[in-house]
Motif scaffolding. Structure first.
Motif, short mmCIF file in Angstrom:
data_model
loop_
_atom_site.label_atom_id
_atom_site.label_comp_id
_atom_site.label_asym_id
_atom_site.label_seq_id
_atom_site.Cartn_x
_atom_site.Cartn_y
_atom_site.Cartn_z
N LYS A 157 -24.84 4.65 -3.10
CA LYS A 157 -24.25 3.45 -3.15
C LYS A 157 -23.42 3.04 -2.10
O LYS A 157 -22.61 4.07 -1.53
N ILE A 158 -23.05 1.67 -1.59
CA ILE A 158 -22.31 1.56 -0.68
C ILE A 158 -21.69 0.12 -1.16
O ILE A 158 -22.15 -0.86 -1.58
N LEU A 159 -20.40 -0.04 -1.05
CA LEU A 159 -19.46 -1.04 -1.36
C LEU A 159 -18.95 -1.51 -0.23
O LEU A 159 -18.10 -0.78 0.62
N ILE A 160 -19.17 -3.01 0.35
CA ILE A 160 -18.65 -3.48 1.54
C ILE A 160 -17.55 -4.31 1.34
O ILE A 160 -18.09 -5.30 0.58
N LEU A 161 -16.28 -4.50 1.91
CA LEU A 161 -15.49 -5.48 1.71
C LEU A 161 -15.26 -6.12 3.09
O LEU A 161 -14.54 -5.30 3.96
N LYS A 162 -15.42 -7.42 3.12
CA LYS A 162 -14.88 -7.94 4.48
C LYS A 162 -13.54 -8.02 4.63
O LYS A 162 -12.86 -8.31 3.65
N GLN A 163 -12.93 -7.98 5.76
CA GLN A 163 -11.57 -8.16 6.03
C GLN A 163 -11.25 -9.27 7.15
O GLN A 163 -12.37 -9.60 7.80
N TYR A 164 -10.21 -9.88 7.24
CA TYR A 164 -10.05 -10.97 8.18
C TYR A 164 -8.75 -10.76 8.98
O TYR A 164 -7.75 -10.27 8.54
N PRO A 165 -8.85 -11.17 10.40
CA PRO A 165 -7.53 -11.13 11.24
C PRO A 165 -6.47 -11.75 10.59
O PRO A 165 -6.70 -12.77 9.63
N GLU A 166 -5.14 -11.23 10.85
CA GLU A 166 -3.93 -12.10 10.48
C GLU A 166 -3.73 -11.90 8.89
O GLU A 166 -2.90 -12.63 8.16
N TRP A 167 -4.67 -11.15 8.16
CA TRP A 167 -4.44 -10.81 6.64
C TRP A 167 -3.93 -9.37 6.67
O TRP A 167 -4.46 -8.70 7.42
N ASN A 168 -3.17 -8.82 5.81
CA ASN A 168 -2.95 -7.79 5.43
C ASN A 168 -3.77 -6.96 4.89
O ASN A 168 -4.76 -7.33 4.03
N LEU A 169 -4.35 -5.73 5.36
CA LEU A 169 -5.46 -5.20 4.58
C LEU A 169 -5.06 -4.46 3.34
O LEU A 169 -4.14 -3.59 3.29
N GLN A 170 -5.49 -5.04 2.33
CA GLN A 170 -5.08 -4.44 0.95
C GLN A 170 -6.49 -4.56 0.38
O GLN A 170 -6.89 -5.65 -0.01
N ALA A 171 -6.98 -3.61 -0.52
CA ALA A 171 -8.25 -3.76 -1.33
C ALA A 171 -8.29 -2.75 -2.20
O ALA A 171 -7.59 -1.79 -2.41
N ARG A 172 -8.99 -3.03 -3.34
CA ARG A 172 -9.10 -2.39 -4.40
C ARG A 172 -10.63 -1.89 -4.36
O ARG A 172 -11.51 -2.74 -4.45
N ILE A 173 -10.68 -0.66 -4.75
CA ILE A 173 -12.41 0.01 -4.59
C ILE A 173 -12.36 0.66 -6.17
O ILE A 173 -11.53 1.34 -6.29
N PRO A 174 -13.53 0.45 -6.98
CA PRO A 174 -13.54 1.08 -8.19
C PRO A 174 -13.71 2.63 -7.95
O PRO A 174 -14.35 3.15 -7.01
N LYS A 175 -13.09 3.42 -8.64
CA LYS A 175 -12.88 4.83 -8.19
C LYS A 175 -14.19 5.56 -8.75
O LYS A 175 -14.62 5.22 -10.01
N ARG A 176 -14.93 6.02 -7.93
CA ARG A 176 -16.16 6.71 -8.44
C ARG A 176 -15.89 8.12 -7.96
O ARG A 176 -15.21 8.70 -7.76
N GLU A 177 -17.20 8.90 -7.96
CA GLU A 177 -17.28 10.23 -7.53
C GLU A 177 -16.86 10.13 -6.08
O GLU A 177 -16.43 9.25 -5.12
#
Length: 195
Positions: A157-177
């Motif tokens: 699997k691959i989970l991709i999360l888009k980020q944007y300029p001038e936003w703080n990088l903060q993301a939550r990713i389901p914990k998997r293997e």
């Protein structure tokens, strides 16, 4: 220079794959079926002004049409941790492939990005919060230099999360293997760290 015989064979093959007759292809291009027959026998090549329409009708890129060859890409495996990432320098579009591929965007051919292992001072901050990983960074995230996406890849699997300029990088990713945390910095390139 176009090899009319190779181009003609390719046109015939693609036309037949689309279940089109020579007449149907000719009508779609506002030509005679004799012209299509002439191309397919290698006795002439399509005019350059017809290549865009012809490639759209037959579902092939112009480069493939001109070469007269559509060789299959080698499949290099299905492990998603080894996926190849492509980023368009014009629009920022992100494409990924699990094998070799010819990728283009905004009229440009793209090369797969080289993934570099992040040094300790380049790594993203990852904390476990309940059943998720909370990912953050002190990256400045400015318009001219920001992290445009983060991805988490496991074997399947691959989970991709888009980020944007001038936003703080903060993301939550389901914990998997265990897997690879991958991110693209618009100035410095593609990085990864193992989780």
């Amino acid at each position: 220079m176009m090899d009319c015989e190779k181009v003609g064979k390719l046109i015939r093959t693609l036309r037949q794959e689309k279940h089109m007759t020579q007449r149907e292809l000719a009508e779609a291009l506002h030509l005679s079926d004799r012209t299509i027959s002439k191309w397919e026998r290698g006795l002439g090549c399509p005019d350059v002004s017809l290549l865009a329409s012809l490639s759209a009708l037959l579902g092939v890129n112009i480069e493939g049409m001109l070469s007269g060859d559509l060789s299959a890409n080698d499949f290099v495996g299905g492990n998603m941790k080894n996926a190849k990432y492509f980023v368009c320098p014009t629009c920022g579009n992100v494409t990924l492939c699990t094998g070799n591929a010819d990728v283009s965007c905004c009229g440009r051919r793209l090369e797969a990005l080289e993934t570099k292992k992040a040094a300790e001072d380049e790594k993203l901050t990852v904390e476990q919060v309940e059943d998720e990983w909370y990912v953050s960074s002190v990256h400045p995230m400015q318009k001219e230099d920001y992290i445009s996406f983060i991805a988490f890849a496991t074997g399947d699997k691959i989970l991709i999360l888009k980020q944007y300029p001038e936003w703080n990088l903060q993301a939550r990713i389901p914990k998997r293997e265990h897997g690879k945390l991958i991110w693209y910095d618009t100035k410095r390139g593609l990085f990864y760290q193992l989780l």
